[in-house]
Scaffold this motif. Sequence first.
Motif, PDB file in Angstrom:
ATOM      1  N   ASN A  55       0.834  -1.194   0.000  1.00  0.00           N
ATOM      2  CA  ASN A  55       0.000   0.000   0.000  1.00  0.00           C
ATOM      3  C   ASN A  55       0.874   1.251   0.000  1.00  0.00           C
ATOM      4  O   ASN A  55       2.048   1.208   0.338  1.00  0.00           O
ATOM      5  CB  ASN A  55      -0.981   0.000   1.176  1.00  0.00           C
ATOM      6  CG  ASN A  55      -0.305  -0.126   2.516  1.00  0.00           C
ATOM      7  OD1 ASN A  55       0.836   0.256   2.689  1.00  0.00           O
ATOM      8  ND2 ASN A  55      -1.000  -0.681   3.476  1.00  0.00           N
ATOM      9  N   VAL A  56       0.250   2.324  -0.431  1.00  0.00           N
ATOM     10  CA  VAL A  56       0.880   3.637  -0.452  1.00  0.00           C
ATOM     11  C   VAL A  56      -0.050   4.566   0.307  1.00  0.00           C
ATOM     12  O   VAL A  56      -1.210   4.725  -0.063  1.00  0.00           O
ATOM     13  CB  VAL A  56       1.068   4.142  -1.905  1.00  0.00           C
ATOM     14  CG1 VAL A  56       1.628   5.549  -1.912  1.00  0.00           C
ATOM     15  CG2 VAL A  56       1.962   3.204  -2.686  1.00  0.00           C
ATOM     16  N   ILE A  57       0.464   5.150   1.370  1.00  0.00           N
ATOM     17  CA  ILE A  57      -0.319   6.102   2.159  1.00  0.00           C
ATOM     18  C   ILE A  57       0.511   7.369   2.290  1.00  0.00           C
ATOM     19  O   ILE A  57       1.544   7.366   2.964  1.00  0.00           O
ATOM     20  CB  ILE A  57      -0.669   5.545   3.553  1.00  0.00           C
ATOM     21  CG1 ILE A  57      -1.460   4.253   3.422  1.00  0.00           C
ATOM     22  CG2 ILE A  57      -1.426   6.576   4.375  1.00  0.00           C
ATOM     23  CD1 ILE A  57      -1.695   3.526   4.731  1.00  0.00           C
ATOM     24  N   GLY A  58       0.055   8.418   1.635  1.00  0.00           N
ATOM     25  CA  GLY A  58       0.845   9.647   1.620  1.00  0.00           C
ATOM     26  C   GLY A  58       2.151   9.386   0.898  1.00  0.00           C
ATOM     27  O   GLY A  58       2.170   8.948  -0.248  1.00  0.00           O
ATOM     28  N   SER A  59       3.250   9.625   1.579  1.00  0.00           N
ATOM     29  CA  SER A  59       4.555   9.359   0.974  1.00  0.00           C
ATOM     30  C   SER A  59       5.189   8.077   1.525  1.00  0.00           C
ATOM     31  O   SER A  59       6.322   7.765   1.183  1.00  0.00           O
ATOM     32  CB  SER A  59       5.490  10.541   1.214  1.00  0.00           C
ATOM     33  OG  SER A  59       5.747  10.675   2.589  1.00  0.00           O
ATOM     34  N   THR A  60       4.469   7.344   2.365  1.00  0.00           N
ATOM     35  CA  THR A  60       5.010   6.100   2.902  1.00  0.00           C
ATOM     36  C   THR A  60       4.546   4.920   2.057  1.00  0.00           C
ATOM     37  O   THR A  60       3.436   4.919   1.525  1.00  0.00           O
ATOM     38  CB  THR A  60       4.586   5.875   4.369  1.00  0.00           C
ATOM     39  OG1 THR A  60       3.165   5.763   4.428  1.00  0.00           O
ATOM     40  CG2 THR A  60       5.057   6.999   5.255  1.00  0.00           C
ATOM     41  N   ILE A  61       5.409   3.933   1.962  1.00  0.00           N
ATOM     42  CA  ILE A  61       5.088   2.732   1.199  1.00  0.00           C
ATOM     43  C   ILE A  61       5.402   1.497   2.034  1.00  0.00           C
ATOM     44  O   ILE A  61       6.294   1.520   2.889  1.00  0.00           O
ATOM     45  CB  ILE A  61       5.862   2.666  -0.132  1.00  0.00           C
ATOM     46  CG1 ILE A  61       7.374   2.704   0.098  1.00  0.00           C
ATOM     47  CG2 ILE A  61       5.428   3.764  -1.069  1.00  0.00           C
ATOM     48  CD1 ILE A  61       8.198   2.477  -1.146  1.00  0.00           C
ATOM     49  N   ARG A  62       4.626   0.476   1.806  1.00  0.00           N
ATOM     50  CA  ARG A  62       4.881  -0.849   2.366  1.00  0.00           C
ATOM     51  C   ARG A  62       4.730  -1.833   1.226  1.00  0.00           C
ATOM     52  O   ARG A  62       3.692  -1.859   0.564  1.00  0.00           O
ATOM     53  CB  ARG A  62       3.891  -1.188   3.468  1.00  0.00           C
ATOM     54  CG  ARG A  62       4.072  -0.360   4.695  1.00  0.00           C
ATOM     55  CD  ARG A  62       3.133  -0.796   5.754  1.00  0.00           C
ATOM     56  NE  ARG A  62       3.223   0.145   6.856  1.00  0.00           N
ATOM     57  CZ  ARG A  62       2.558   0.018   7.962  1.00  0.00           C
ATOM     58  NH1 ARG A  62       1.737  -0.982   8.121  1.00  0.00           N
ATOM     59  NH2 ARG A  62       2.707   0.900   8.916  1.00  0.00           N
ATOM     60  N   VAL A  63       5.763  -2.634   1.011  1.00  0.00           N
ATOM     61  CA  VAL A  63       5.759  -3.578  -0.097  1.00  0.00           C
ATOM     62  C   VAL A  63       6.197  -4.934   0.429  1.00  0.00           C
ATOM     63  O   VAL A  63       7.187  -5.044   1.142  1.00  0.00           O
ATOM     64  CB  VAL A  63       6.718  -3.128  -1.234  1.00  0.00           C
ATOM     65  CG1 VAL A  63       6.656  -4.093  -2.399  1.00  0.00           C
ATOM     66  CG2 VAL A  63       6.413  -1.712  -1.677  1.00  0.00           C
ATOM     67  N   GLY A  80       9.077   2.040   3.889  1.00  0.00           N
ATOM     68  CA  GLY A  80       9.867   3.177   3.459  1.00  0.00           C
ATOM     69  C   GLY A  80       9.014   4.377   3.129  1.00  0.00           C
ATOM     70  O   GLY A  80       7.811   4.407   3.364  1.00  0.00           O
ATOM     71  N   ARG A  81       9.686   5.363   2.588  1.00  0.00           N
ATOM     72  CA  ARG A  81       9.014   6.598   2.202  1.00  0.00           C
ATOM     73  C   ARG A  81       9.684   7.116   0.937  1.00  0.00           C
ATOM     74  O   ARG A  81      10.838   6.808   0.658  1.00  0.00           O
ATOM     75  CB  ARG A  81       9.064   7.629   3.322  1.00  0.00           C
ATOM     76  CG  ARG A  81      10.450   8.098   3.676  1.00  0.00           C
ATOM     77  CD  ARG A  81      10.494   8.924   4.962  1.00  0.00           C
ATOM     78  NE  ARG A  81      11.846   9.294   5.294  1.00  0.00           N
ATOM     79  CZ  ARG A  81      12.768   8.484   5.811  1.00  0.00           C
ATOM     80  NH1 ARG A  81      12.470   7.237   6.062  1.00  0.00           N
ATOM     81  NH2 ARG A  81      13.974   8.921   6.080  1.00  0.00           N
ATOM     82  N   VAL A  82       8.926   7.890   0.186  1.00  0.00           N
ATOM     83  CA  VAL A  82       9.453   8.519  -1.017  1.00  0.00           C
ATOM     84  C   VAL A  82       9.694   9.983  -0.688  1.00  0.00           C
ATOM     85  O   VAL A  82       8.790  10.674  -0.196  1.00  0.00           O
ATOM     86  CB  VAL A  82       8.475   8.370  -2.198  1.00  0.00           C
ATOM     87  CG1 VAL A  82       8.968   9.131  -3.404  1.00  0.00           C
ATOM     88  CG2 VAL A  82       8.277   6.899  -2.531  1.00  0.00           C
ATOM     89  N   GLU A  83      10.917  10.436  -0.919  1.00  0.00           N
ATOM     90  CA  GLU A  83      11.307  11.808  -0.606  1.00  0.00           C
ATOM     91  C   GLU A  83      11.760  12.521  -1.869  1.00  0.00           C
ATOM     92  O   GLU A  83      12.274  11.883  -2.792  1.00  0.00           O
ATOM     93  CB  GLU A  83      12.482  11.821   0.390  1.00  0.00           C
ATOM     94  CG  GLU A  83      12.224  11.121   1.678  1.00  0.00           C
ATOM     95  CD  GLU A  83      13.473  11.034   2.536  1.00  0.00           C
ATOM     96  OE1 GLU A  83      14.605  11.185   1.998  1.00  0.00           O
ATOM     97  OE2 GLU A  83      13.325  10.817   3.746  1.00  0.00           O
TER      98      GLU A  83
END
Length: 171
Positions: A55-63, A80-83
């Motif tokens: 899932n992707v919530i805001g800028s955080t991801i869980r894979v 993690g997060r996307v920056e």
Amino acid sequence: MQSLWRLLPPKVRQFFEDGPETVILSGMPPEDLLYRIYASFGETFSMSPGSAQGNVIGSTIRVRWKCPYMRDDFEPLFRGRVEAAEGGSRIVGCMSHNRFVQGFMAFYCGVILLFSLLMVWTVIIPLGGWGLLWLANALFSFGDHFYPGRRESIIEHLRVCAARPFTDLPP
């Protein structure tokens, strides 16, 4: 406390520790990268069987890498997060496990260790507790042996998402 931590079998100890930080660079804006990661769930970019789920919530991801043949609550999970970064964006995160499952295993291991320490005056109960911890270690080894490469598949999937052209995505 540190010496008790070292007494745990290696796979059990590794289960509770987060992996090293991973950084994946991309030349696209964070919003596009987040969309690509979200759109890629269910696809396979690797030779190992399975597909990326998460899932992707805001800028955080869980894979996680979903096995097509079995359910595995102990499977590795990338948090993690996307920056935004100079010239695009980057994914920053580490491998971990489901926090609920980690909590359950902490309770399981804690009860075994506490019971073994309380019954230290006997010889069989502490050895039985030690054997139960090694049984958990064997179960982790069993999953890694029969379904190897899940961590590498997750990282490869994220690298492909960060590198592939936007036109390759479904509408």
